[in-house]
Design a protein around this motif. Structure first.
Motif, PDB file in Angstrom:
ATOM      1  N   GLY A 294       0.802  -1.205   0.000  1.00  0.00           N
ATOM      2  CA  GLY A 294       0.000   0.000   0.000  1.00  0.00           C
ATOM      3  C   GLY A 294       0.836   1.255   0.000  1.00  0.00           C
ATOM      4  N   PRO A 295       0.181   2.425  -0.215  1.00  0.00           N
ATOM      5  CA  PRO A 295       0.919   3.698  -0.209  1.00  0.00           C
ATOM      6  C   PRO A 295       1.647   3.901   1.110  1.00  0.00           C
ATOM      7  CG  PRO A 295      -1.344   3.990  -0.994  1.00  0.00           C
ATOM      8  CD  PRO A 295      -1.254   2.606  -0.456  1.00  0.00           C
ATOM      9  N   GLY A 296       2.915   4.253   1.007  1.00  0.00           N
ATOM     10  CA  GLY A 296       3.706   4.518   2.213  1.00  0.00           C
ATOM     11  C   GLY A 296       4.027   3.299   3.043  1.00  0.00           C
ATOM     12  N   ALA A 297       3.867   2.104   2.465  1.00  0.00           N
ATOM     13  CA  ALA A 297       4.122   0.877   3.223  1.00  0.00           C
ATOM     14  C   ALA A 297       5.592   0.809   3.658  1.00  0.00           C
ATOM     15  CB  ALA A 297       3.772  -0.337   2.374  1.00  0.00           C
ATOM     16  N   ASP A 298       5.806   0.260   4.829  1.00  0.00           N
ATOM     17  CA  ASP A 298       7.153   0.037   5.359  1.00  0.00           C
ATOM     18  C   ASP A 298       7.367  -1.477   5.416  1.00  0.00           C
ATOM     19  OD1 ASP A 298       9.531  -0.161   6.647  1.00  0.00           O
ATOM     20  OD2 ASP A 298       8.884   0.833   8.492  1.00  0.00           O
ATOM     21  N   PRO A 299       7.913  -2.072   4.348  1.00  0.00           N
ATOM     22  CA  PRO A 299       8.066  -3.526   4.333  1.00  0.00           C
ATOM     23  C   PRO A 299       8.852  -4.069   5.513  1.00  0.00           C
ATOM     24  CG  PRO A 299       8.468  -2.590   2.155  1.00  0.00           C
ATOM     25  CD  PRO A 299       8.377  -1.443   3.111  1.00  0.00           C
ATOM     26  N   GLU A 300       9.846  -3.305   5.981  1.00  0.00           N
ATOM     27  CA  GLU A 300      10.651  -3.792   7.095  1.00  0.00           C
ATOM     28  C   GLU A 300       9.788  -4.028   8.336  1.00  0.00           C
ATOM     29  OE1 GLU A 300      13.855  -4.617   7.219  1.00  0.00           O
ATOM     30  OE2 GLU A 300      14.057  -4.242   5.056  1.00  0.00           O
ATOM     31  N   ALA A 301       8.772  -3.179   8.497  1.00  0.00           N
ATOM     32  CA  ALA A 301       7.945  -3.283   9.694  1.00  0.00           C
ATOM     33  C   ALA A 301       6.657  -4.072   9.452  1.00  0.00           C
ATOM     34  CB  ALA A 301       7.591  -1.872  10.191  1.00  0.00           C
ATOM     35  N   GLU A 302       6.107  -3.981   8.235  1.00  0.00           N
ATOM     36  CA  GLU A 302       4.777  -4.540   7.986  1.00  0.00           C
ATOM     37  C   GLU A 302       4.806  -5.947   7.385  1.00  0.00           C
ATOM     38  OE1 GLU A 302       1.854  -1.656   6.311  1.00  0.00           O
ATOM     39  OE2 GLU A 302       3.581  -0.299   6.254  1.00  0.00           O
ATOM     40  N   VAL A 303       5.904  -6.306   6.722  1.00  0.00           N
ATOM     41  CA  VAL A 303       6.025  -7.646   6.150  1.00  0.00           C
ATOM     42  C   VAL A 303       6.778  -8.510   7.157  1.00  0.00           C
ATOM     43  CG1 VAL A 303       6.897  -9.010   4.231  1.00  0.00           C
ATOM     44  CG2 VAL A 303       6.045  -6.686   3.820  1.00  0.00           C
ATOM     45  N   VAL A 304       6.107  -9.509   7.713  1.00  0.00           N
ATOM     46  CA  VAL A 304       6.690 -10.279   8.813  1.00  0.00           C
ATOM     47  C   VAL A 304       6.625 -11.773   8.524  1.00  0.00           C
ATOM     48  CG1 VAL A 304       6.135  -8.525  10.524  1.00  0.00           C
ATOM     49  CG2 VAL A 304       4.495 -10.328  10.046  1.00  0.00           C
ATOM     50  N   ALA A 305       7.630 -12.482   8.978  1.00  0.00           N
ATOM     51  CA  ALA A 305       7.659 -13.936   8.866  1.00  0.00           C
ATOM     52  C   ALA A 305       6.882 -14.545  10.022  1.00  0.00           C
ATOM     53  CB  ALA A 305       9.096 -14.435   8.862  1.00  0.00           C
ATOM     54  N   ASP A 306       6.094 -15.555   9.703  1.00  0.00           N
ATOM     55  CA  ASP A 306       5.293 -16.253  10.717  1.00  0.00           C
ATOM     56  C   ASP A 306       5.412 -17.741  10.423  1.00  0.00           C
ATOM     57  OD1 ASP A 306       3.481 -17.163  12.531  1.00  0.00           O
ATOM     58  OD2 ASP A 306       1.715 -16.311  11.569  1.00  0.00           O
ATOM     59  N   GLY A 307       6.453 -18.376  11.002  1.00  0.00           N
ATOM     60  CA  GLY A 307       6.720 -19.769  10.684  1.00  0.00           C
ATOM     61  C   GLY A 307       7.148 -19.899   9.238  1.00  0.00           C
TER      62      GLY A 307
ATOM     63  N   PRO B 131       4.986  -2.121  -4.845  1.00  0.00           N
ATOM     64  CA  PRO B 131       3.842  -1.227  -4.650  1.00  0.00           C
ATOM     65  C   PRO B 131       2.656  -1.610  -5.531  1.00  0.00           C
ATOM     66  CG  PRO B 131       5.862   0.039  -4.706  1.00  0.00           C
ATOM     67  CD  PRO B 131       6.239  -1.367  -5.083  1.00  0.00           C
ATOM     68  N   TRP B 132       1.466  -1.380  -5.002  1.00  0.00           N
ATOM     69  CA  TRP B 132       0.260  -1.870  -5.663  1.00  0.00           C
ATOM     70  C   TRP B 132       0.036  -1.253  -7.034  1.00  0.00           C
ATOM     71  CZ3 TRP B 132      -4.046   1.166  -6.906  1.00  0.00           C
ATOM     72  CH2 TRP B 132      -4.038   2.480  -6.406  1.00  0.00           C
ATOM     73  N   ARG B 133       0.621  -0.078  -7.295  1.00  0.00           N
ATOM     74  CA  ARG B 133       0.472   0.535  -8.613  1.00  0.00           C
ATOM     75  C   ARG B 133       1.423  -0.069  -9.645  1.00  0.00           C
ATOM     76  NH1 ARG B 133      -2.208   5.567  -8.932  1.00  0.00           N
ATOM     77  NH2 ARG B 133      -2.768   6.476  -6.913  1.00  0.00           N
ATOM     78  N   ASP B 134       2.436  -0.812  -9.205  1.00  0.00           N
ATOM     79  CA  ASP B 134       3.381  -1.393 -10.146  1.00  0.00           C
ATOM     80  C   ASP B 134       2.726  -2.504 -10.969  1.00  0.00           C
ATOM     81  OD1 ASP B 134       5.144   0.312  -8.970  1.00  0.00           O
ATOM     82  OD2 ASP B 134       6.600  -1.224  -8.378  1.00  0.00           O
ATOM     83  N   ALA B 135       3.312  -2.756 -12.133  1.00  0.00           N
ATOM     84  CA  ALA B 135       2.802  -3.837 -12.974  1.00  0.00           C
ATOM     85  C   ALA B 135       3.121  -5.185 -12.341  1.00  0.00           C
ATOM     86  CB  ALA B 135       3.433  -3.758 -14.356  1.00  0.00           C
ATOM     87  N   PRO B 136       2.194  -6.130 -12.420  1.00  0.00           N
ATOM     88  CA  PRO B 136       2.471  -7.459 -11.874  1.00  0.00           C
ATOM     89  C   PRO B 136       3.378  -8.258 -12.789  1.00  0.00           C
ATOM     90  CG  PRO B 136       0.323  -7.443 -12.914  1.00  0.00           C
ATOM     91  CD  PRO B 136       0.837  -6.031 -12.994  1.00  0.00           C
ATOM     92  N   GLY B 137       3.952  -9.303 -12.253  1.00  0.00           N
ATOM     93  CA  GLY B 137       4.817 -10.169 -13.044  1.00  0.00           C
ATOM     94  C   GLY B 137       4.024 -11.269 -13.726  1.00  0.00           C
ATOM     95  N   TYR B 138       2.849 -10.945 -14.189  1.00  0.00           N
ATOM     96  CA  TYR B 138       2.008 -11.922 -14.876  1.00  0.00           C
ATOM     97  C   TYR B 138       0.988 -11.189 -15.739  1.00  0.00           C
ATOM     98  CZ  TYR B 138      -0.626 -10.785 -10.590  1.00  0.00           C
ATOM     99  OH  TYR B 138      -1.225 -10.129  -9.539  1.00  0.00           O
ATOM    100  N   ARG B 139       0.555 -11.875 -16.793  1.00  0.00           N
ATOM    101  CA  ARG B 139      -0.573 -11.339 -17.563  1.00  0.00           C
ATOM    102  C   ARG B 139      -1.803 -11.403 -16.681  1.00  0.00           C
ATOM    103  NH1 ARG B 139      -4.479 -13.733 -20.448  1.00  0.00           N
ATOM    104  NH2 ARG B 139      -3.424 -15.764 -20.362  1.00  0.00           N
ATOM    105  N   ARG B 140      -2.608 -10.380 -16.739  1.00  0.00           N
ATOM    106  CA  ARG B 140      -3.782 -10.311 -15.891  1.00  0.00           C
ATOM    107  C   ARG B 140      -5.033 -10.109 -16.753  1.00  0.00           C
ATOM    108  NH1 ARG B 140      -2.398  -4.251 -13.412  1.00  0.00           N
ATOM    109  NH2 ARG B 140      -1.641  -3.419 -15.387  1.00  0.00           N
ATOM    110  N   PHE B 141      -6.183 -10.116 -16.133  1.00  0.00           N
ATOM    111  CA  PHE B 141      -7.425  -9.800 -16.831  1.00  0.00           C
ATOM    112  C   PHE B 141      -7.567  -8.285 -16.862  1.00  0.00           C
ATOM    113  CE2 PHE B 141     -12.028  -8.861 -16.507  1.00  0.00           C
ATOM    114  CZ  PHE B 141     -12.431  -9.366 -17.734  1.00  0.00           C
ATOM    115  N   PHE B 142      -7.474  -7.702 -18.072  1.00  0.00           N
ATOM    116  CA  PHE B 142      -7.514  -6.260 -18.250  1.00  0.00           C
ATOM    117  C   PHE B 142      -6.468  -5.610 -17.335  1.00  0.00           C
ATOM    118  CE2 PHE B 142     -12.263  -6.596 -19.605  1.00  0.00           C
ATOM    119  CZ  PHE B 142     -11.868  -7.211 -20.765  1.00  0.00           C
ATOM    120  N   ASP B 143      -6.912  -4.737 -16.424  1.00  0.00           N
ATOM    121  CA  ASP B 143      -5.965  -4.102 -15.504  1.00  0.00           C
ATOM    122  C   ASP B 143      -6.165  -4.592 -14.080  1.00  0.00           C
ATOM    123  OD1 ASP B 143      -8.420  -2.936 -15.066  1.00  0.00           O
ATOM    124  OD2 ASP B 143      -7.601  -0.944 -14.642  1.00  0.00           O
ATOM    125  N   VAL B 144      -6.809  -5.739 -13.936  1.00  0.00           N
ATOM    126  CA  VAL B 144      -7.167  -6.247 -12.611  1.00  0.00           C
ATOM    127  C   VAL B 144      -6.063  -7.185 -12.122  1.00  0.00           C
ATOM    128  CG1 VAL B 144      -8.930  -7.414 -11.241  1.00  0.00           C
ATOM    129  CG2 VAL B 144      -9.598  -6.072 -13.254  1.00  0.00           C
TER     130      VAL B 144
END
Length: 741
Positions: free
Chosen positions: A141-154, A181-194
Motif C-alpha cells: 500500500g501507499p507509504g508501506a514500510d516492508p521492514e515493519a509490515e512484512v513479517v515472517a510467521d513460521g 507497490p500496488w500501482r506497479d505492474a504485476p509479473g504476470y498477464r492479468r485480466f484487463f488491468d485487474v
C-alpha cells in the motif's frame, strides 16, 4: 471394424434464461424456478460460473479451484439436484484467468508456484514474467514500510491479510516473488488491468485438461448441455482453444466476443456465435430517431464541454489507460525492441477492434492485414512513421511471442480505454454506450437491420440485457425516446441543471440516467454516479480516489432527487408513453430474430437497472410468477411478460432454423414499423419511433400486407389475413406476433 459412433450432441437451445448465482442464491434457489422458467418458454437454464471461487464472490469469475463445483452454491450434489429438475443447463466458463485471492493460500496452484518457483508443477499454469527468478506481486500500500509490515510467521510471510510461502531461512529476500507497490505492474498477464486476476495458459494441453476437468465431466454426463466462454480474446490462441473445447465438449457453445460495428466473428472459430452484444447494439439503434442526433450532440457539448468528435475522446482515453495501467504489458511487448515503445503504444491506441487474429506462422486473412495497416496509418500521423511500420510488421510477422503478446494486449486496451473510459466521457445519448457500441453511430434503418439479420449465424446468442450491460434494456428504451424529443429534453435538463449542479463532466450523464432509471433511491443513484466518475477518470478514478469529490457526488445525487424529483418523474411519465412501445418492440424483435435469445434474470418484465452491481440485485420472482399465472392487464409489466412468454413459446413450436424474411412496408409504415417473417410460420410487426408517429397523427388507414394465408395474433387471439390496417393490427399493443393457422 466400424468406426465408433460418437455420442450425439444434445439439442441446441431455443431460448435461454440467465441466472446470476451468489452465495445467497445457489442451486437450490435456481431449482425452485425451473417450473416457472419452463412455463415462461425457455428451453435452457443459463448459469453464471459454477466452479469454486472466492467464498464471498458475487459473480464467480474469480475462480480459485477448477476441481470443485462451488460449495456456496451447494456443490456437486446441489448441481445434480438442479439438473434433475429437467431444464437443461448452460454454464459460463472462465478459461482466461483465475484469482489471486486474499489470503493467497486459497489458490493452491498459485501457492505452489510462489513456493517452488519456475520448477513448480503449476508453473506452466500461469502466464508469468520471471525477472531475476522472481514474480512481482503488486500489493504494498501507499507509504508501506516492508521492514515493519512484512513479517515472517513460521513458514508463511504475512503482509496484513496477505500471506505467502517462505523458503530457506525464512527471510523475505530470496523468495520466488517480490512484493512491490500496488500501482506497479504485476509479473504476470492479468485480466484487463485487474491485478487480482492472473492469466492462465489454456493453450497448454495439461493446463486445459486440469482447468476443464469438472466442466468436461459434467458435459460427458449430460448434466451440462451448453457452454458460454468468457473472454476468449485474452487467450494466446482463441481458435485453437475453441477447437479443443469442441472436440472434448461437442455442445452448443457461444463466445463472449465483442464485435465492433461491421466486424464479424472469425469464421474458423468452433462455436455457434457470440453472446449477443452485437445484436443488442443493432436492436437498440433500430429504435433511435436519426433526427435527434445533431440536437442531442449540441446539448451534450454545451453541458459537458467535451468535444463533438468521439474519435478524439476515444483516442485520448486509450492513450491514458496505456500510460496509467498498461506500462507493464507494453514493457513486456517491447522488451527486445525498446526503441519501438512509442510506436507500439500509438499502434495499440489506434487499433479499432479487440483483436485482429494474427496467428504466428500463418498467412494472415485480408481483414487482419487491413485492420493493422489502418491502425498503423493513423499512428504514423502521431509518431515516427518508420518506427510504426516496424512495429506493425512485428505485430504481424515478428517472433511468435511478440505476435501473440500484441494480440493479447489489444483487448484490454479496448476494454479499459473504450468500455470503461470513453463511454463514460462521451454520451450524447447514453443508450448507445454499451459494450461493443459506438455512440457516434446513432441509428440503423430497418433495411440495414434486415440485412444484418439475414447474415446472422442461426444459433448465435442474442440478448438485450446482461450482467455486464451498462444499462438494462428498459433504461435504454426510455433513453431512445430522447432522440424523438430533443427540444423537450434540452429544456428539462436546462431547468434541472439551473437548480442542482456539481461537475459538468458528470451532470449530464446523471440527468439521463436519473430519468431513465426513475424511480431510484439516492443510494443507488449515488453508487452509479460514483462508479461512472471513477470510470471516466476525469476527476477521480479507481486508482486515484478522491473522498471529497465522491462526497460531492453523493450530495449531488441526494439533492437532485430531492429538488428535481417531481419534475423528473413528470418528464419520465411523458417519456413512458413512448418507451413502452420501444420496450415491447425491442423485446419482440430480439426474441424472434435469428439466433438463440437469452432473457437476463428479471427482464421478462420491466427492469430499470444500471451498471453492475445494480443489475445483479435480487429479482422478485414471486411477483413475476404471479403475473405469468394471471396473464392480461394493461400494465407495462404485464404486457412485457405476455410478449416474452408468447414469443418464447412460439419459438419452441416453430424452431430456430426458419429463414428471416423482411416484409415490405410503405408510406408511414416504412418509417414507423419493422416487420419480418420467420419462414412461413410466424410474422413480427413492431412500432418504431412512436413519438414521431403520434406527431404525424397515428397510423390512419395505412395498411401492411401479410404473407399469404390466415394468421392469428398470439398476443390478442385476433385473426388477420391479407392487407391489414396498422391501426387494427396494433390496436391493443404496439406490437403484433402472428402465427399461421
Amino acid at each position: 471394424m466400424t468406426d465408433p459412433v460418437k455420442p450425439q450432441a444434445p439439442p441446441r437451445p431455443t431460448a435461454t434464461y440467465r441466472l446470476q448465482l451468489t452465495p445467497d442464491f445457489g442451486f437450490a434457489e435456481a431449482a425452485e424456478l425451473t417450473s416457472y422458467l419452463a412455463e415462461l418458454g425457455v428451453s435452457h437454464l443459463y448459469l453464471s460460473p459454477i466452479l469454486q471461487a472466492s467464498p464471498e464472490s458475487r459473480h464467480g469469475y474469480d475462480v480459485t479451484d477448477h476441481s470443485r463445483v462451488r460449495e456456496e452454491f451447494g456443490g456437486m450434489a446441489g448441481l445434480r439436484r438442479l439438473a434433475a429438475r429437467g431444464l437443461p443447463i448452460v454454464v459460463d466458463i472462465v478459461p482466461n484467468h483465475m484469482t489471486v485471492p486474499v489470503p493467497e493460500s486459497r489458490n493452491a496452484r498459485l501457492w505452489d508456484v510462489l513456493r517452488h518457483g519456475p520448477g513448480a508443477a503449476s508453473a506452466r499454469w500461469f502466464d508469468l514474467d520471471w525477472i531475476g527468478g522472481q514474480v512481482a506481486l503488486p500489493v504494498l500500500g501507499p507509504g508501506a514500510d516492508p521492514e515493519a509490515e512484512v513479517v515472517a510467521d513460521g513458514d508463511v510471510l504475512r503482509y496484513h491479510d496477505h500471506e505467502y510461502p517462505l523458503r530457506g531461512d525464512g527471510r523475505p529476500a530470496g523468495q520466488f516473488y517480490r512484493l512491490v507497490p500496488w500501482r506497479d505492474a504485476p509479473g504476470y498477464r492479468r485480466f484487463f488491468d485487474v491485478s487480482s486476476l492472473i492469466g492462465l495458459r489454456a493453450e497448454d494441453p495439461e493446463v486445459f485438461e486440469a482447468t476443464h476437468e469438472v466442466i468436461l465431466r459434467l458435459v460427458a454426463e449430460g448434466l451440462v448441455t451448453g457452454l458460454r466462454v468468457d473472454h476468449p480474446d485474452g487467450l494466446a490462441d482463441p481458435r485453437g482453444y475453441l477447437a479443443r473445447l469442441r472436440e472434448r465438449a461437442p455442445v452448443w457453445t457461444v463466445a463472449e466476443k465483442i464485435l465492433v460495428e461491421d466486424e464479424r466473428l472469425p469464421g474458423d472459430w468452433a462455436c455457434e456465435g457470440t453472446t449477443g452484444y452485437d445484436a443488442l447494439n443493432m436492436v437498440t439503434r433500430l429504435f433511435v430517431d436519426p433526427g435527434g442526433e445533431e440536437p442531442l450532440l449540441d446539448v451534450f457539448v454545451r453541458h459537458t464541454g467535451f468535444p463533438p468528435d468521439y474519435d478524439a475522446v476515444r483516442y485520448e482515453a486509450k492513450k491514458q489507460v496505456l500510460e496509467e495501467f498498461f506500462t507493464g504489458e507494453v514493457d513486456r511487448l517491447t522488451r527486445e525492441v525498446p526503441e519501438l515503445r512509442e510506436a507500439f503504444v500509438e499502434l495499440l491506441a489506434d487499433m479499432p477492434v479487440y483483436r485482429a487474429y494474427a496467428v504466428p506462422g500463418e498467412e494472415h486473412p485480408e481483414e487482419t492485414l487491413r485492420i493493422v495497416r489502418a491502425a498503423a496509418e493513423a499512428a504514423s500521423a502521431r509518431t515516427n512513421p518508420e518506427a510504426v511500420a516496424k512495429a506493425a510488421d512485428l505485430a504481424l510477422y515478428g517472433p511468435p511471442e511478440t505476435v501473440v503478446r500484441f494480440q493479447q494486449t489489444c483487448g484490454p486496451v479496448m476494454a479499459k480505454g473504450v468500455e470503461d473510459t470513453a463511454l463514460y466521457r462521451w454520451y450524447p445519448l447514453a443508450c448507445l454506450n454499451e459494450v461493443g457500441g459506438e455512440p457516434d453511430h446513432f441509428w440503423v434503418s430497418p433495411d440495414r437491420f434486415h440485412r444484418y439479420c439475414q447474415g446472422m449465424a442461426p444459433h448465435t446468442m442474442t440478448t438485450l440485457s446482461t450482467h455486464d450491460t451498462k444499462r438494462s434494456e428498459d433504461v435504454r428504451a426510455r433513453l431512445a425516446v430522447l432522440s424523438e424529443l430533443p427540444a423537450e429534453w434540452a429544456e428539462a435538463v436546462a431547468e434541472w441543471s439551473a437548480q442542482v449542479s456539481f461537475d459538468p463532466k458528470l451532470d449530464y450523464l446523471a440527468w439521463q440516467n436519473l430519468m431513465a432509471a426513475w424511480p431510484i433511491g439516492a443510494d443507488r443513484f449515488a453508487d452509479f454516479l460514483a462508479k461512472a466518475a471513477r470510470e471516466a477518470k476525469t476527476s477521480m478514478s479507481w486508482a486515484d480516489p478522491d473522498p471529497s469529490y465522491e462526497e460531492g457526488v453523493r450530495a449531488f445525487a441526494a439533492r437532485a432527487i430531492e429538488v428535481c424529483g417531481p419534475s423528473v418523474a413528470a418528464f419520465t411519465e411523458r417519456v413512458d408513453r413512448y418507451a413502452r412501445a420501444n420496450s415491447l418492440g425491442q423485446k419482440l424483435v430480439q426474441l424472434m430474430m435469428p439466433g438463440v435469445p437469452d432473457v437476463y434474470q428479471g427482464c421478462e418484465t420491466t427492469d430499470f437497472s444500471l451498471v453492475d452491481p445494480d443489475n445483479r440485485r435480487p429479482v422478485d420472482f414471486a411477483y413475476r410468477r404471479s403475473l405469468l399465472r394471471a396473464p392480461g392487464g394493461d400494465s407495462w409489466d404485464a404486457a412485457k411478460l405476455l410478449v416474452t412468454a408468447s414469443a418464447l413459446r412460439l419459438r419452441a413450436r416453430v424452431g430456430a432454423d426458419l429463414p428471416y424474411v423482411p416484409l415490405e412496408t410503405e408510406g408511414i409504415g416504412r418509417d414507423h414499423s419493422v416487420a419480418f417473417a420467420r419462414g412461413e410460420r410466424a410474422v413480427v410487426v413492431v412500432t418504431r419511433l412512436p413519438a414521431g408517429l403520434e406527431r404525424r397523427g397515428g397510423w390512419g388507414c395505412a395498411p401492411i400486407g401479410l404473407p399469404q394465408g390466415r394468421w392469428r395474433d398470439v398476443l390478442t387471439g385476433v385473426p388477420h389475413t391479407g392487407r391489414v390496417p396498422y391501426a387494427h393490427l396494433l390496436a391493443r399493443y404496439p406490437v403484433a406476433l402472428l402465427e399461421r393457422g
